[in-house]
Design an enzyme around this catalytic site. Sequence first.
Site, short mmCIF file in Angstrom:
data_model
loop_
_atom_site.label_atom_id
_atom_site.label_comp_id
_atom_site.label_asym_id
_atom_site.label_seq_id
_atom_site.Cartn_x
_atom_site.Cartn_y
_atom_site.Cartn_z
N TYR A 1 49.54 28.34 -4.60
CA TYR A 1 49.48 28.92 -3.26
C TYR A 1 50.80 29.63 -2.93
O TYR A 1 51.84 28.99 -2.75
CB TYR A 1 49.22 27.81 -2.25
CG TYR A 1 48.80 28.28 -0.88
CD1 TYR A 1 47.47 28.57 -0.62
CD2 TYR A 1 49.72 28.41 0.15
CE1 TYR A 1 47.08 28.99 0.64
CE2 TYR A 1 49.32 28.83 1.40
CZ TYR A 1 48.00 29.13 1.64
OH TYR A 1 47.61 29.54 2.89
N TYR B 1 44.95 37.78 0.65
CA TYR B 1 45.15 36.48 1.28
C TYR B 1 43.85 36.07 1.94
O TYR B 1 43.61 36.35 3.11
CB TYR B 1 46.29 36.54 2.30
CG TYR B 1 46.60 35.21 2.94
CD1 TYR B 1 47.23 34.21 2.20
CD2 TYR B 1 46.28 34.94 4.26
CE1 TYR B 1 47.52 32.98 2.77
CE2 TYR B 1 46.57 33.72 4.84
CZ TYR B 1 47.20 32.74 4.09
OH TYR B 1 47.49 31.52 4.65
#
Lengths: 385, 141
Positions: free
Chosen positions: A289, A339
Site C-alpha cells: 500500500y 488509487y
Amino acid sequence: MFKLRDKYAIVGIGNTDYTKASGRTVRSLATEASVKAIHDAGLEVADIDGMVSFNFNDSAPAMGVATEMGIEDIGYAVDYAAGGNGANLITLAACAAIEAGLAETVVCFRAMNGRSGFRLGGGRDMAAYGVTQFTAPLGWITYPQAMAMWARRHMIDYGTSPEHWAEIATTFRDNAIRNPRAMQRTPMTKDDYFNSRQIVDPFRMYDICLESDGACAVVITSAERAKDLKHKPVYIMGGAYGGGPSQGDDLFDAIRWPSHSHNCFKYIADDLWNSAGVGPEDVDVAQIYDCFTYSVLMALEGLGFCKEGEGGPFVMGGRIAKGGELPLNTAGGLLSEAYIHGFNHVLEAVEQLRGDAGDRQVENAKICLTTAGAMTCGSAMVLRN
Amino acid sequence: MNTSADSYAGPVPGPDPETQPFWDAMNQGKLMVQRCPDSGQYLFPPTTFCPGSLQTPEWTEVSGRGRVFSWIVVRHPVPRDIFADKVPYVVALIELDEGCRMTGNIIGCEPEDVRADMAVEIAFNRVAEGITLPAFRPVAD
C-alpha cells in the site's frame, strides 16, 4: 488468527478504466467491475450470493450493486467502514462468510469517484468534531499532512531521506509504463522527483498517490469450487487485520501511538505469516500500500523484510524493481497506476500469480503479498498460485 | 496562522463533554490535560475512560513545556480559500514534559529553524472570541 489456509481462492477479477473524471455514478462503476469479475471467473451473475465492500467516503453500497446486477437471492452483504486499510479485510471477510455458510461465491469490490467526486482528505467540515478539533483548526487536515508527520519522525530516528523515497517513486513509475491500465505512464527520473513541488515538507508531489475514479472487483469461492472455473485459482494462504495500541477513531488519532517509526504492520506480522505458513523470505512479488512513498518502508519493516529503520537502505539499488530480489508494486502502485483505495493491488497480485501480467510479469511468481493501510490499522494477505 | 480575531475563517473546534474543559482552560490561558488517577499517566486527547485502567481521568494544569516530537511544514494550502495566506506554517506534535503528546502550531521561529527535540513552551493563540488554539514557541533549552 485467520484459520482458512488455502481453503478459498480468488477466481475472477474485473476493473473499470481508471480516470480523473468518470462522468458516471459510483454504483455504475462498481457494477461494471463486478460483472467483469464474475464473467472473468466464467460465472454468471446468478451464481453470486454475497457482496462485500468498504468505504470511507463516496461508495456504492453492496446491496445497491447486487440490485443493479439483478441478484435476487443474496445471503451476505456487508459494507465495512474502512479506509485503505480495508482492502484485504473484505477479502478475508468473504472467506469467513463462505466458511460460515452465509454465501458460496462472493464479490468484493471498491468503487469511487476519488478525483471527480469526493476527494479523500481534500477538506473537512468547518466545525471540527472528535479528534479533528485538535488537528483541523491547526491546519492539519489532509492525508499527506497526516502521513508527513510520521515520515518526519522516521527521518529523525533513522536517517531516512527523500533519496529513499525517490527510488520508490521512480521504480513504481517504471512499472506503470509497462501497464496499459496505469494513469501515469510518463517516465520519471530522480531529477523529476526532486524538482517536483514540495506539498507538505517533507513530502513532494511525487511522494503522494494519485486521485482516481474507478472500480475494482474480485470473486471469491471455495478452493473446491474454484477447480472447475475458467482460470487457475489464486489461493488465499493467510491474512491478518488489525493494529496495535491506540488505533483511535480517525487517521489523525495517532497522538497516543507509541512510536511514529512503526505502524500497524509490526503488530499483525506474526498473525499474517503464521496463518500463511510462510515468511517474508518466501515472497516472490509484493503489492504494498503506497498511498505515500514512505508508507512502503513501514510495511517492509513491520512485516520483517528488514529491521525497523532499515527500509530506506533496503529499497535502494534496484532491489524492488522488476528483476530485483523483491519486485514491488508491479503495476505502478497507488502512486502511478491508480488509487482505488488499495484494491487495485489485489487485482495485480492475481494477474502476477496467473502469469497474465504481460510485460510486467515477474518470472516464477508463486507467492504474492498484498498490504493495505499505512498508519494505525491495516490488513495484509498472502496469495499463491 | 491567524492572529486577528476578526479574520478567523478556519475550522472551528467543536467541543464535546470530553473536551470542553480543555477549551475552556485554553480561553483562560491555562493548559489543562487529563491524568489517570490509577497510573498517574497524563492523557491527550481527552477521554471519558483512561485506556486500560478504565478509571475516570482527572483534569490537571501542566507546565506547557515540552519538546518537538515531529512536525510538518504545510506549503500547499488545503482548503485553498482558508489556508492560502497562512502558508508556510508548521504543525507539530509536542511531547510535554509530563509525558503525553499534544498537537499545536509552532510560532515564533521560521519553519526552517524547527528541530527535533527543540524545547518549546505553550502559547495561547487566540484566533477569535472564544477560540484559543494551542501553539508552541521555542524557549532556551
